[in-house]
Design a protein around this motif. Structure first.
Motif, PDB file in Angstrom:
ATOM      1  N   ARG A   1      43.751 -43.128  -3.268  1.00 22.12           N
ATOM      2  CA  ARG A   1      43.531 -43.964  -4.459  1.00 22.12           C
ATOM      3  C   ARG A   1      42.134 -43.747  -5.007  1.00 22.12           C
ATOM      4  NH1 ARG A   1      42.045 -46.406  -8.180  1.00 22.12           N
ATOM      5  NH2 ARG A   1      42.501 -48.537  -8.874  1.00 22.12           N
ATOM      6  N   ALA A   2      41.156 -43.609  -4.131  1.00 18.29           N
ATOM      7  CA  ALA A   2      39.769 -43.446  -4.575  1.00 18.29           C
ATOM      8  C   ALA A   2      39.522 -42.076  -5.193  1.00 18.29           C
ATOM      9  CB  ALA A   2      38.812 -43.665  -3.400  1.00 18.29           C
ATOM     10  N   LEU A   3      40.120 -41.031  -4.619  1.00 11.74           N
ATOM     11  CA  LEU A   3      39.798 -39.663  -5.031  1.00 11.74           C
ATOM     12  C   LEU A   3      40.815 -39.063  -5.999  1.00 11.74           C
ATOM     13  CD1 LEU A   3      38.599 -38.184  -1.616  1.00 11.74           C
ATOM     14  CD2 LEU A   3      37.324 -39.533  -3.301  1.00 11.74           C
ATOM     15  N   GLY A   4      41.930 -39.735  -6.206  1.00 10.69           N
ATOM     16  CA  GLY A   4      42.907 -39.256  -7.172  1.00 10.69           C
ATOM     17  C   GLY A   4      44.018 -38.414  -6.578  1.00 10.69           C
ATOM     18  N   ALA A   5      43.878 -37.988  -5.338  1.00  6.37           N
ATOM     19  CA  ALA A   5      44.904 -37.217  -4.617  1.00  6.37           C
ATOM     20  C   ALA A   5      44.498 -37.178  -3.157  1.00  6.37           C
ATOM     21  CB  ALA A   5      45.026 -35.804  -5.182  1.00  6.37           C
ATOM     22  N   GLN A   6      45.419 -36.767  -2.305  1.00  2.72           N
ATOM     23  CA  GLN A   6      45.094 -36.671  -0.890  1.00  2.72           C
ATOM     24  C   GLN A   6      44.224 -35.438  -0.646  1.00  2.72           C
ATOM     25  OE1 GLN A   6      45.432 -38.834   1.277  1.00  2.72           O
ATOM     26  NE2 GLN A   6      47.420 -39.824   1.357  1.00  2.72           N
ATOM     27  N   TRP A  34      37.254 -50.872  -7.440  1.00  2.00           N
ATOM     28  CA  TRP A  34      38.146 -49.872  -8.040  1.00  2.00           C
ATOM     29  C   TRP A  34      37.673 -49.482  -9.435  1.00  2.00           C
ATOM     30  CZ3 TRP A  34      40.068 -47.359  -4.576  1.00  2.00           C
ATOM     31  CH2 TRP A  34      40.846 -47.856  -3.534  1.00  2.00           C
ATOM     32  N   ARG A  35      37.122 -50.410 -10.181  1.00  2.00           N
ATOM     33  CA  ARG A  35      36.648 -50.077 -11.531  1.00  2.00           C
ATOM     34  C   ARG A  35      35.540 -49.026 -11.460  1.00  2.00           C
ATOM     35  NH1 ARG A  35      32.745 -50.522 -14.744  1.00  2.00           N
ATOM     36  NH2 ARG A  35      31.440 -51.668 -13.267  1.00  2.00           N
ATOM     37  N   ARG A  36      34.569 -49.229 -10.557  1.00  2.00           N
ATOM     38  CA  ARG A  36      33.474 -48.262 -10.428  1.00  2.00           C
ATOM     39  C   ARG A  36      33.976 -46.933  -9.891  1.00  2.00           C
ATOM     40  NH1 ARG A  36      30.832 -52.859  -8.209  1.00  2.00           N
ATOM     41  NH2 ARG A  36      31.025 -51.984  -6.107  1.00  2.00           N
ATOM     42  N   CYS A  37      34.915 -46.998  -8.970  1.00  2.00           N
ATOM     43  CA  CYS A  37      35.457 -45.777  -8.388  1.00  2.00           C
ATOM     44  C   CYS A  37      36.226 -44.965  -9.436  1.00  2.00           C
ATOM     45  CB  CYS A  37      36.362 -46.133  -7.206  1.00  2.00           C
ATOM     46  SG  CYS A  37      36.945 -44.730  -6.256  1.00  2.00           S
ATOM     47  N   ASP A  38      37.028 -45.639 -10.223  1.00  3.70           N
ATOM     48  CA  ASP A  38      37.799 -44.948 -11.263  1.00  3.70           C
ATOM     49  C   ASP A  38      36.879 -44.288 -12.279  1.00  3.70           C
ATOM     50  OD1 ASP A  38      40.079 -45.818 -10.001  1.00  3.70           O
ATOM     51  OD2 ASP A  38      40.519 -47.415 -11.447  1.00  3.70           O
ATOM     52  N   ALA A  39      35.792 -44.966 -12.640  1.00  6.80           N
ATOM     53  CA  ALA A  39      34.853 -44.398 -13.597  1.00  6.80           C
ATOM     54  C   ALA A  39      34.191 -43.139 -13.032  1.00  6.80           C
ATOM     55  CB  ALA A  39      33.792 -45.435 -13.972  1.00  6.80           C
ATOM     56  N   HIS A  46      28.484 -43.293  -3.756  1.00  6.12           N
ATOM     57  CA  HIS A  46      28.616 -44.715  -3.421  1.00  6.12           C
ATOM     58  C   HIS A  46      29.958 -45.262  -3.907  1.00  6.12           C
ATOM     59  CE1 HIS A  46      23.991 -45.457  -3.051  1.00  6.12           C
ATOM     60  NE2 HIS A  46      24.482 -44.687  -2.105  1.00  6.12           N
ATOM     61  N   ALA A  47      30.376 -44.850  -5.106  1.00  7.00           N
ATOM     62  CA  ALA A  47      31.637 -45.343  -5.663  1.00  7.00           C
ATOM     63  C   ALA A  47      32.831 -44.861  -4.843  1.00  7.00           C
ATOM     64  CB  ALA A  47      31.775 -44.892  -7.116  1.00  7.00           C
ATOM     65  N   PHE A  48      32.821 -43.589  -4.448  1.00  6.48           N
ATOM     66  CA  PHE A  48      33.938 -43.053  -3.663  1.00  6.48           C
ATOM     67  C   PHE A  48      33.973 -43.650  -2.254  1.00  6.48           C
ATOM     68  CE2 PHE A  48      33.530 -39.010  -6.405  1.00  6.48           C
ATOM     69  CZ  PHE A  48      34.367 -39.551  -7.376  1.00  6.48           C
ATOM     70  N   ILE A  49      32.804 -43.832  -1.662  1.00  2.53           N
ATOM     71  CA  ILE A  49      32.749 -44.446  -0.340  1.00  2.53           C
ATOM     72  C   ILE A  49      33.268 -45.881  -0.396  1.00  2.53           C
ATOM     73  CG2 ILE A  49      31.138 -45.414   1.354  1.00  2.53           C
ATOM     74  CD1 ILE A  49      31.708 -42.543   1.882  1.00  2.53           C
ATOM     75  N   ALA A  50      32.828 -46.627  -1.421  1.00  2.00           N
ATOM     76  CA  ALA A  50      33.294 -48.015  -1.559  1.00  2.00           C
ATOM     77  C   ALA A  50      34.799 -48.064  -1.773  1.00  2.00           C
ATOM     78  CB  ALA A  50      32.562 -48.704  -2.708  1.00  2.00           C
ATOM     79  N   GLY A  51      35.325 -47.140  -2.572  1.00  2.00           N
ATOM     80  CA  GLY A  51      36.760 -47.107  -2.805  1.00  2.00           C
ATOM     81  C   GLY A  51      37.535 -46.770  -1.549  1.00  2.00           C
ATOM     82  N   THR A  52      37.052 -45.779  -0.804  1.00  2.00           N
ATOM     83  CA  THR A  52      37.728 -45.385   0.431  1.00  2.00           C
ATOM     84  C   THR A  52      37.752 -46.526   1.443  1.00  2.00           C
ATOM     85  OG1 THR A  52      37.113 -43.068   0.111  1.00  2.00           O
ATOM     86  CG2 THR A  52      37.667 -43.741   2.344  1.00  2.00           C
ATOM     87  N   GLY A  53      36.698 -47.332   1.448  1.00  3.43           N
ATOM     88  CA  GLY A  53      36.628 -48.459   2.376  1.00  3.43           C
ATOM     89  C   GLY A  53      37.127 -49.768   1.801  1.00  3.43           C
ATOM     90  N   ASN A  54      37.785 -49.718   0.638  1.00  2.00           N
ATOM     91  CA  ASN A  54      38.190 -50.944  -0.059  1.00  2.00           C
ATOM     92  C   ASN A  54      39.497 -51.498   0.497  1.00  2.00           C
ATOM     93  OD1 ASN A  54      38.108 -53.032  -1.919  1.00  2.00           O
ATOM     94  ND2 ASN A  54      38.894 -51.792  -3.620  1.00  2.00           N
TER      95      ASN A  54
END
Length: 400
Positions: free
Chosen positions: A77-82, A185-190, A169-177
């Protein structure tokens, strides 16, 4: 993994995610002592905290799959694909094979070590100019060094260190969300949109004009553009976060153990040992997910097929069954394998880059130039996270 007596996993309903984010080690200690394989309702997953349990998982990818599904797949979800980290062989091996030559020790020392040293020396001057009363090791040295090293390794020309830090930071936060926070998710998507836009132009160029970078290696491996992008974003997440935190973790640890700091200063050959013990004691990667493909017994506990599992290497590296006085930081302890970079098939691809860039260059250079550098108790430090954990602020001082 067979046993004559099995039980269902005990429920550790006392585990508090907020307490884990503040300081996970008291929770890890209780889990290790009471239930090293436990169901944690607050996280909707089984946590495995013992060294033996975590090692057994990594040695059996057919039973404990990295290709997690459903709500556990925060990385996809954070990176857009596995990315490759969330795949099993042979798919994992195919994607990883592309970047292995770039990240081998010989290549890193011959091609990239001069780049790493240049970046560290440049940022050391920024730290020095801040002065011993205002310097923050994370802001002024660790994060910019890790960021610039990653910009260079990935070949993302024109990318600024602040952009890299923000994306990571955004990808790390998303991966750990794990709690599905909408603002994360908003910051990660951006961040994902920005990186994808950059790669939409860069990847076709690199397919025609390879340059020896990680992105070039991925682009030249015949992977679909979406998989190149997912693995670049994976590298942005881990490739900055772990090296950054290792700089601050080493200084934090040595500031609290002045006798061991003196040893390292007296014998520069000890720096790789200091790095390795710090990775064990303060693991930047605290937990990563797996999913069972069948019913399985792990340390006398029955896990059902499809069970979401958290491999808590941050706890396993403090397991007294694997390390004597495991809660102690001790650079003189016998050299034993730890799980700070994972193990087995999914051993971190960038572990040699981190060892060389940080353990052999950035940290030794910092102490060579500022031998009295230490944490500054007059100003507040800040830690964050447990899935990924590190210092977000570390004021330091030194003798002028």
């Amino acid at each position: 993994m067979t046993t004559t007596s099995t039980t269902s996993a005990p429920a550790a309903d006392w585990v508090d995610p907020a307490a884990l984010a503040i300081d996970p080690y008291p929770t890890y200690r209780r889990l290790l002592d009471e239930c090293p394989v436990a169901w944690v309702p607050a996280l909707n997953r089984y946590l495995v905290t013992s060294f033996a349990g975590c090692r057994a998982i990594e040695e059996d990818q057919e039973t404990f799959s990295a290709a997690v599904s459903g709500g556990g797949a925060t990385m996809a979800r954070a990176l857009g694909a596995q990315p490759m980290l969330r795949k099993d062989d042979p798919e994992h091996a195919h994607e990883r094979r592309a970047i292995n030559p770039t990240l081998r020790p010989k290549s890193l020392r011959e091609r990239w070590a001069p780049v790493f040293e240049r970046n560290a020396r440049a940022q050391l001057e920024v730290l020095r100019q801040r002065g011993p009363g205002d310097a923050d090791l994370n802001r002024d040295y660790a994060a910019p060094v890790a960021s610039q090293n990653l910009v260079d390794l990935l070949g993302l020309r024109g990318t600024g260190v602040e952009d890299m830090r923000r994306w990571s930071h955004a990808f790390i936060a998303g991966t750990g969300n794990l709690l599905d926070d909408a603002e994360i998710w908003r910051r990660c998507d951006a961040a994902r949109d920005e990186v994808d836009t950059l790669l939409d132009e860069l990847v076709p160029h690199l397919r025609e004009h390879p340059d020896g970078s990680i992105t070039s290696a991925l682009a030249g491996a015949g992977l679909p553009a979406s998989q190149v992008a997912a693995n670049v974003k994976l590298t942005i997440a881990g490739g900055m976060n772990e090296p950054q935190h290792m700089v601050t973790n080493v200084v934090w640890a040595l500031s609290r153990h002045p006798d061991q700091r003196a040893r390292a200063l007296a014998d520069p050959a000890l720096w790789p040992t200091v790095f390795d013990e710090t990775v064990r004691w303060l693991s930047p990667i605290g937990m990563y997910p797996r999913e069972t493909t069948r019913d399985v017994v792990l340390q006398d506990v029955l896990l059902p097929a499809g069970a979401p599992v958290g491999v808590v290497v941050g706890a396993a590296n403090r397991d007294d069954a694997a390390f004597e006085h495991a809660d102690r930081f001790d650079i003189t302890r016998p050299r034993l394998p730890h799980l700070g970079f994972g193990s087995g098939t999914h051993l971190c691809a960038g572990h040699w880059a981190a060892r060389i860039a940080i353990g052999e260059i950035a940290v030794p250079l910092l102490y060579a130039e500022l031998p009295s550098v230490r944490t500054d108790p007059r100003r507040a430090e800040s830690w964050d996270g447990w899935v990924f954990r590190g210092l977000t602020a570390l004021p330091v001082t030194w003798d002028a």
